[in-house]
Design an enzyme around this catalytic site. Structure first.
Site, mmCIF file in Angstrom:
data_model
loop_
_atom_site.group_PDB
_atom_site.id
_atom_site.type_symbol
_atom_site.label_atom_id
_atom_site.label_comp_id
_atom_site.label_asym_id
_atom_site.label_seq_id
_atom_site.Cartn_x
_atom_site.Cartn_y
_atom_site.Cartn_z
ATOM 1 N N GLY A 164 0.821 -1.225 0.000
ATOM 2 C CA GLY A 164 0.240 -0.034 -0.089
ATOM 3 C C GLY A 164 0.624 1.473 -0.054
ATOM 4 O O GLY A 164 0.478 2.104 -0.531
ATOM 5 N N ASP A 199 -4.766 2.252 10.952
ATOM 6 C CA ASP A 199 -6.031 2.081 11.043
ATOM 7 C C ASP A 199 -6.294 1.549 12.860
ATOM 8 O O ASP A 199 -6.427 2.226 13.782
ATOM 9 C CB ASP A 199 -6.852 0.819 10.279
ATOM 10 N N VAL A 202 -11.246 3.686 2.538
ATOM 11 C CA VAL A 202 -10.821 4.458 1.426
ATOM 12 C C VAL A 202 -9.759 3.619 0.511
ATOM 13 O O VAL A 202 -9.344 2.545 0.864
ATOM 14 C CB VAL A 202 -9.935 5.783 1.876
HETATM 15 P P1 IMP Z 1 -4.381 -1.706 10.990
HETATM 16 O O1 IMP Z 1 -5.754 -1.888 11.230
HETATM 17 O O2 IMP Z 1 -3.808 -0.358 11.631
HETATM 18 O O3 IMP Z 1 -3.305 -2.954 11.391
HETATM 19 O O4 IMP Z 1 -4.160 -1.518 9.582
HETATM 20 C C1 IMP Z 1 -3.969 -2.665 8.768
HETATM 21 C C2 IMP Z 1 -3.725 -2.386 7.226
HETATM 22 O O5 IMP Z 1 -5.330 -2.478 6.892
HETATM 23 C C3 IMP Z 1 -3.460 -1.327 6.531
HETATM 24 O O6 IMP Z 1 -1.969 -1.269 6.366
HETATM 25 C C4 IMP Z 1 -4.227 -1.280 5.185
HETATM 26 O O7 IMP Z 1 -3.459 -2.109 4.518
HETATM 27 C C5 IMP Z 1 -5.484 -1.661 5.556
HETATM 28 N N1 IMP Z 1 -6.465 -0.753 5.758
HETATM 29 C C6 IMP Z 1 -7.040 -0.199 6.951
HETATM 30 N N2 IMP Z 1 -8.043 0.565 6.685
HETATM 31 C C7 IMP Z 1 -8.001 0.966 5.346
HETATM 32 C C8 IMP Z 1 -8.679 1.466 4.327
HETATM 33 O O8 IMP Z 1 -9.579 2.449 4.494
HETATM 34 N N3 IMP Z 1 -8.468 1.255 2.977
HETATM 35 C C9 IMP Z 1 -7.674 0.293 2.543
HETATM 36 N N4 IMP Z 1 -7.077 -0.524 3.492
HETATM 37 C C10 IMP Z 1 -7.026 -0.215 4.734
HETATM 38 MG MG MG Z 2 -0.868 -1.821 4.601
#
Ligand code: IMP
Ligand code: MG
Length: 195
Positions: A43, A102, A152
């Site tokens: 990403g 996230d 998003v």
């Molecule tokens: P975490 O929940 O902070 O561990 O986020 C993990 C991963 O979820 C991020 O690095 C993204 O790859 C994916 N992610 C979280 N929110 C979004 C979004 O709104 N769009 C696309 N990918 C997301």
């Molecule tokens: Mg990611």
């Protein structure tokens, strides 16, 4: 605008202006230091490519791929490394470059792993920071935009590996993911492996 996008949050121009501002801050902060930009696959690729060119310092680039597993409604918090760095980081100032924070679980895990390798310093630059309660406490040192808790895509961010090539960041129409997932805000923690 792509037909699956409900609303454009950040245009190409807005993203480029933000990247330039972040690059200028990082240039000031790391002057005279050995900087390693650590991008998370997949990403953060467009972001790190632009950010690196906005930093006027000698620097190295390397990448890690992290995967998280979960079910459709809740992230499991189980994270693992799919691709590791090429070399040691003990003599380097490491700046993690993330597309989005996230729940915080991915970044939290990554920072734990990297701290054990004793870098000279460890900081985080994320393009997007979702306004929500974190599952794991993490803070970003350089943040592009704070966004609402919506799903998003674009500028590297995907849904089921699509939309990464959109040149802007937009909110995905819920109808696109509601066909396969009952809980849209957690679709990215689906059983399928996500990077
Ligand atoms: P975490 O929940 O902070 O561990 O986020 C993990 C991963 O979820 C991020 O690095 C993204 O790859 C994916 N992610 C979280 N929110 C979004 C979004 O709104 N769009 C696309 N990918 C997301
Ligand atoms: Mg990611």
């Amino acid at each position: 605008m792509h037909q699956d996008i409900e609303e454009v949050l950040f245009s190409t121009e807005a993203i480029q202006a933000k990247v330039a501002a972040l690059g200028a801050r990082i240039t000031q902060d790391y002057r005279g230091k050995t900087l390693l930009l650590l991008g998370t696959l997949k990403g953060a690729v467009p972001f790190i490519a632009d950010l690196a060119r906005a930093i006027e310092l000698p620097l190295e680039l390397d990448y890690m791929a992290i995967s998280s597993y979960g079910n459709s409604t809740q992230s499991s918090g189980v994270v693992r490394i799919l691709k590791d760095l090429e070399g040691p980081i003990a003599n380097k100032h490491v700046l993690i470059v993330e597309d989005i924070v996230d729940s915080g679980q991915t970044l939290h895990y990554l920072m734990e792993v990297l701290r054990q390798r004793h870098p000279l310093s460890l900081r985080v630059c994320t393009l997007l920071d979702k306004e929500r309660e974190r599952v794991k406490p993490v803070t970003s040192d350089y943040t592009g935009f704070t966004i609402p808790d919506r799903f998003v895509v674009g500028y590297g961010l995907d849904y089921a590996q699509h939309y990464r090539n959109l040149p802007y960041i937009g909110i995905l129409k819920p109808a696109v993911y509601q066909v396969d997932e009952p809980s849209p805000e957690h679709q990215h923690t689906s059983p399928a492996e996500q990077i």
